[in-house]
Scaffold this motif. Structure first.
Motif, short mmCIF file in Angstrom:
data_model
loop_
_atom_site.label_atom_id
_atom_site.label_comp_id
_atom_site.label_asym_id
_atom_site.label_seq_id
_atom_site.Cartn_x
_atom_site.Cartn_y
_atom_site.Cartn_z
N GLU A 39 -10.09 6.79 4.33
CA GLU A 39 -8.62 6.83 4.26
C GLU A 39 -8.15 8.22 3.83
O GLU A 39 -7.26 8.81 4.44
CB GLU A 39 -8.11 5.77 3.29
N VAL A 94 -0.64 4.64 -1.89
CA VAL A 94 -1.03 5.82 -1.14
C VAL A 94 -0.27 7.04 -1.65
O VAL A 94 -0.85 8.11 -1.85
CB VAL A 94 -0.82 5.62 0.38
N GLU A 127 0.76 -1.23 0.00
CA GLU A 127 0.00 0.00 0.00
C GLU A 127 0.80 1.30 0.00
O GLU A 127 0.31 2.28 -0.52
CB GLU A 127 -0.96 0.02 1.19
N TYR A 162 1.05 7.25 8.66
CA TYR A 162 0.19 6.25 8.02
C TYR A 162 0.83 4.86 8.14
O TYR A 162 0.16 3.88 8.47
CB TYR A 162 -0.03 6.62 6.55
#
Length: 161
Positions: A60, A14, A10, A47
């Motif tokens: 998110e 992101v 991820e 994060y």
């Protein structure tokens, strides 16, 4: 309702999906590219550290925006409590062109050397006074001054050469 859980790959997603948006938000809030980059980096680091589970992609995004906005607010609050003068502002007051080159060379020094050199040579404090200010012994201040002068000479010498 099913939770939105980021997968191990991820961080790249992101950054690709939200990086530019977060940077623009921080740039507008802080007015400095370097500070905006730091704020975005801090946001993304948080994060990764928290690895939160989100209800949706919108949740998110909202979380990232909130963390970035809080980081910008914290930086602005820090600036109010600890005002500083940027190199550009100081360089604007240099009378001679050579003064700017020395100042730029000085700014390349590591902070622990830069601080003692500035306090001693620019502000005129003694080694004992500087030692009391930074919580070191006078002999440690003398060593930092010696090393700072040597590094400054090397840095300034490179610019002239």
């Amino acid at each position: 309702m099913e939770q939105f859980t980021p997968s191990p790959g991820e961080p790249e997603r992101v950054v690709e999906q939200y990086g530019n948006m977060l940077y623009r938000l921080c740039l507008v809030a802080l007015g400095s590219r370097a500070d905006a980059e730091d704020a975005v980096q801090d946001t993304l680091l948080r994060y990764l550290q928290k690895a939160p589970a989100f209800v949706s992609a919108e949740h998110e995004k909202a979380w990232l925006i909130r963390v970035a906005a809080n980081r910008c607010r914290d930086l602005r609050r820090f600036w109010l409590r600890h005002p500083h003068t940027g190199l550009e502002e100081v360089a604007g007051h240099c009378a001679e062109p050579g003064d700017r080159a020395v100042l730029e060379a000085l700014m390349t020094l590591p902070e622990k050397f830069r601080v003692v050199v500035l306090l001693h040579y620019v502000e005129g404090y003694s080694t004992g006074q500087i030692a009391a200010m930074i919580g070191r012994t006078p002999s440690a201040v003398k060593m930092r001054l010696q090393k700072g002068r040597k590094l400054l000479e090397q840095a300034y010498g490179r610019e002239d050469g």
